[in-house]
Scaffold this active site. Structure first.
Site, PDB file in Angstrom:
ATOM      1  N   GLY A  61       0.908  -1.336  -0.135  1.00 24.78           N
ATOM      2  CA  GLY A  61      -0.010   0.143   0.243  1.00 24.78           C
ATOM      3  C   GLY A  61       0.764   1.299  -0.036  1.00 24.78           C
ATOM      4  O   GLY A  61       0.287   2.239  -0.269  1.00 24.78           O
ATOM      5  N   SER A  62       2.073   1.233   0.493  1.00 28.35           N
ATOM      6  CA  SER A  62       2.865   2.339   0.388  1.00 28.35           C
ATOM      7  C   SER A  62       3.482   2.492  -1.114  1.00 28.35           C
ATOM      8  O   SER A  62       4.214   3.537  -1.433  1.00 28.35           O
ATOM      9  CB  SER A  62       4.003   2.163   1.512  1.00 28.35           C
ATOM     10  OG  SER A  62       3.321   2.462   2.695  1.00 28.35           O
ATOM     11  N   SER A 105       4.337   2.423   7.906  1.00 24.30           N
ATOM     12  CA  SER A 105       4.625   2.263   9.400  1.00 24.30           C
ATOM     13  C   SER A 105       6.133   2.497   9.642  1.00 24.30           C
ATOM     14  O   SER A 105       6.564   2.983  10.496  1.00 24.30           O
ATOM     15  CB  SER A 105       4.937   0.706   9.590  1.00 24.30           C
ATOM     16  OG  SER A 105       5.683  -0.182   8.703  1.00 24.30           O
ATOM     17  N   GLU A 241      -7.193  -7.389   0.028  1.00 24.88           N
ATOM     18  CA  GLU A 241      -6.847  -6.992   1.505  1.00 24.88           C
ATOM     19  C   GLU A 241      -8.143  -6.693   2.072  1.00 24.88           C
ATOM     20  O   GLU A 241      -8.298  -6.824   3.277  1.00 24.88           O
ATOM     21  CB  GLU A 241      -6.020  -5.740   1.438  1.00 24.88           C
ATOM     22  CG  GLU A 241      -4.598  -6.262   1.263  1.00 24.88           C
ATOM     23  CD  GLU A 241      -3.505  -5.009   1.059  1.00 24.88           C
ATOM     24  OE1 GLU A 241      -3.104  -4.555   2.159  1.00 24.88           O
ATOM     25  OE2 GLU A 241      -2.974  -4.609   0.013  1.00 24.88           O
ATOM     26  N   HIS A 257      -2.721 -11.065 -26.048  1.00 18.08           N
ATOM     27  CA  HIS A 257      -1.703 -12.018 -26.438  1.00 18.08           C
ATOM     28  C   HIS A 257      -1.377 -13.220 -25.583  1.00 18.08           C
ATOM     29  O   HIS A 257      -0.283 -13.881 -26.041  1.00 18.08           O
ATOM     30  CB  HIS A 257      -0.358 -11.171 -26.693  1.00 18.08           C
ATOM     31  CG  HIS A 257      -0.939  -9.711 -27.762  1.00 18.08           C
ATOM     32  ND1 HIS A 257      -0.855  -9.988 -29.330  1.00 18.08           N
ATOM     33  CD2 HIS A 257      -1.192  -8.515 -27.652  1.00 18.08           C
ATOM     34  CE1 HIS A 257      -1.045  -8.839 -29.461  1.00 18.08           C
ATOM     35  NE2 HIS A 257      -1.285  -7.741 -28.806  1.00 18.08           N
ATOM     36  N   LYS A 351       5.138 -10.545   8.556  1.00 16.84           N
ATOM     37  CA  LYS A 351       5.978  -9.817   8.875  1.00 16.84           C
ATOM     38  C   LYS A 351       6.743 -10.266  10.310  1.00 16.84           C
ATOM     39  O   LYS A 351       7.935 -10.134  10.384  1.00 16.84           O
ATOM     40  CB  LYS A 351       5.417  -8.412   9.158  1.00 16.84           C
ATOM     41  CG  LYS A 351       5.252  -7.540   7.770  1.00 16.84           C
ATOM     42  CD  LYS A 351       4.686  -6.374   8.002  1.00 16.84           C
ATOM     43  CE  LYS A 351       4.482  -5.512   6.546  1.00 16.84           C
ATOM     44  NZ  LYS A 351       3.833  -4.241   6.602  1.00 16.84           N
TER      45      LYS A 351
HETATM   46  C1  F6R Z   1      -1.792  -2.783   4.522  1.00 11.75           C
HETATM   47  C2  F6R Z   1      -0.939  -2.699   3.333  1.00 11.75           C
HETATM   48  C3  F6R Z   1       0.041  -3.399   3.232  1.00 11.75           C
HETATM   49  C4  F6R Z   1       1.497  -2.542   3.646  1.00 11.75           C
HETATM   50  C5  F6R Z   1       2.757  -3.219   3.303  1.00 11.75           C
HETATM   51  C6  F6R Z   1       3.885  -2.330   3.675  1.00 11.75           C
HETATM   52  O1  F6R Z   1      -2.905  -1.845   4.494  1.00 11.75           O
HETATM   53  O2  F6R Z   1      -1.490  -2.196   2.479  1.00 11.75           O
HETATM   54  O3  F6R Z   1       0.505  -3.663   1.805  1.00 11.75           O
HETATM   55  O4  F6R Z   1       1.287  -1.336   2.928  1.00 11.75           O
HETATM   56  O5  F6R Z   1       2.899  -4.394   4.108  1.00 11.75           O
HETATM   57  O6  F6R Z   1       4.200  -1.698   4.905  1.00 11.75           O
HETATM   58  P1  F6R Z   1       4.314  -0.336   5.117  1.00 11.75           P
HETATM   59  O7  F6R Z   1       3.029   0.567   4.373  1.00 11.75           O
HETATM   60  O8  F6R Z   1       4.065  -0.005   6.601  1.00 11.75           O
HETATM   61  O9  F6R Z   1       5.752   0.036   4.866  1.00 11.75           O
END
Ligand code: F6R
Length: 358
Positions: A61-62, A105, A241, A257, A351
């Site tokens: 998401g980032s 984060s 998600e 293709h 994680k």
């Molecule tokens: C959770 C999400 C995940 C996090 C990814 C990276 O909502 O979208 O894809 O974005 O695990 O973590 P961050 O964003 O904290 O670096």
């Protein structure tokens, strides 16, 4: 599967969404405005001297904010923009590279490892985060850092993880006019919220209707090349998600293709899929024609085909509104599936396990 959910019952929608994902989606327009303000007020910005390229670095998401900016800025930025989702950065990067590290984060392992590469290679670095190790390291090295608000899921912080960086790029003289378009886009998102938000009933709410069509199906999203392929990927990730379903994406014309063949023979498999095609309103290109032909050919092969023509006065409005629609659909589909859209336990578990092994 909870099949009896009434998507027009606002009390039920609130009960089933204790983390407030749909409320967060509804406040997207406000978030875009806040995000632009953050970028505008950022005093500590990198120097543009000697820069030859901009690299966005992040995961999940980032990282998608980087995809959005890359696709929108391709033709207007003063230099090439790339996106990196990896432990490593290309060894050709150096002091001519502005590496923008985005991690909500601030503690994502891959992103922090790539940051070590950037430091080793002598890149110019900027951080975009709520805190964590990323902020700590940025402070230690005196790199500019844009600090964004805490308390959201990273994927619900898309405005914060994209627009402040663009506003800073504009301050640095690497872009012109984007921020103005982004402010207009925020207004446009407010209009879209009226169309797709919780208070708008199913009868005139396309997002709710599409979520209902997707119940029990595997969404496969195809976007036309360029910015709508970014939207297709965002839809896929939001279905994974938020709605907790498998979902897949690809791009037109490339899927013409290869992937199209996969839907043609095994009916039992193909019927479990709803194909969503994302195209630009008013597009008369050969790619747009391919969208029509692909829809015709797949109609009797898969469980259903939905073609969405994305509108907007600018490319930015089109891309953000495509994303906003997908966000709403994924939120409603979560509730129809009886799952809480907010937590992503398996990501957290993974994680944790990886962190234990360090
Ligand atoms: C959770 C999400 C995940 C996090 C990814 C990276 O909502 O979208 O894809 O974005 O695990 O973590 P961050 O964003 O904290 O670096």
């Amino acid at each position: 599967m909870a099949e009896t959910i009434n998507l027009d019952d606002v009390m039920v929608l609130e009960d089933m969404d204790p983390g407030g994902m749909l409320a967060a989606i509804e406040s997207f327009s406000k978030q875009l405005l806040d995000a632009l303000r953050l970028g505008r007020d950022q005093m500590d910005v990198p120097s543009s001297e000697g820069l030859k390229r901009i690299a966005f670095v992040g995961m999940g998401g980032s990282a998608i904010g980087g995809d959005i900016l890359r696709s929108l800025l391709e033709d207007v930025a003063a230099m090439p923009v790339s996106v990196h989702r990896s432990y490593r950065l290309p060894s050709m990067f150096g002091s001519d590279t502005l590496a923008i590290f985005a991690s909500y984060s601030g503690n994502t392992e891959e992103t922090l490892s790539a940051l070590d590469d950037a430091i080793y290679l002598g890149c110019s670095v900027m951080a975009l985060t709520t805190g964590g190790m990323l902020l700590e390291k940025a402070r230690g090295h005196r790199f500019p850092a844009i600090i964004i608000p805490e308390g959201l899921q990273p994927r619900a912080a898309l405005g914060y993880l994209s627009l402040p960086a663009a506003a800073v790029m504009e301050k640095m003289g690497l872009l012109q006019g984007f921020v103005k378009v982004a402010y207009e886009t925020a207004d446009f998102m407010r209009e879209k919220r009226e169309d797709w938000g919780r208070l708008t009933p199913v009868g005139r709410n396309f997002a709710k209707q599409l979520a209902m069509r997707l119940q029990g199906k595997i969404p496969v999203i195809y976007g036309t090349e360029g910015m709508l392929s970014v939207a297709a990927y965002r839809w896929k990730c939001q279905f994974n998600e938020n709605s907790k379903v498998p979902a897949f994406n690809h791009t037109l014309p490339e899927m013409n293709h290869n992937e199209i063949v996969g839907w043609y023979e095994l009916d039992d498999l193909s019927r479990r899929v709803e194909v969503i095609l994302l195209a630009e309103e008013g597009d008369t290109s050969r790619v747009a024609r391919r969208v029509e032909v692909t829809a015709e050919l797949l109609q009797d092969k898969v469980g259903g085909v939905t073609v969405i023509y994305v509108g907007g006065r600018t490319r930015t409005e089109k891309l953000f509104s495509a994303i906003h629609l997908g966000d709403f659909v994924s939120g409603y589909l979560a509730l129809l599936n009886g799952v809480d859209p907010t937590p992503v336990e398996s990501i957290a578990l993974l994680k944790e396990r990886m962190a234990q092994e360090q």
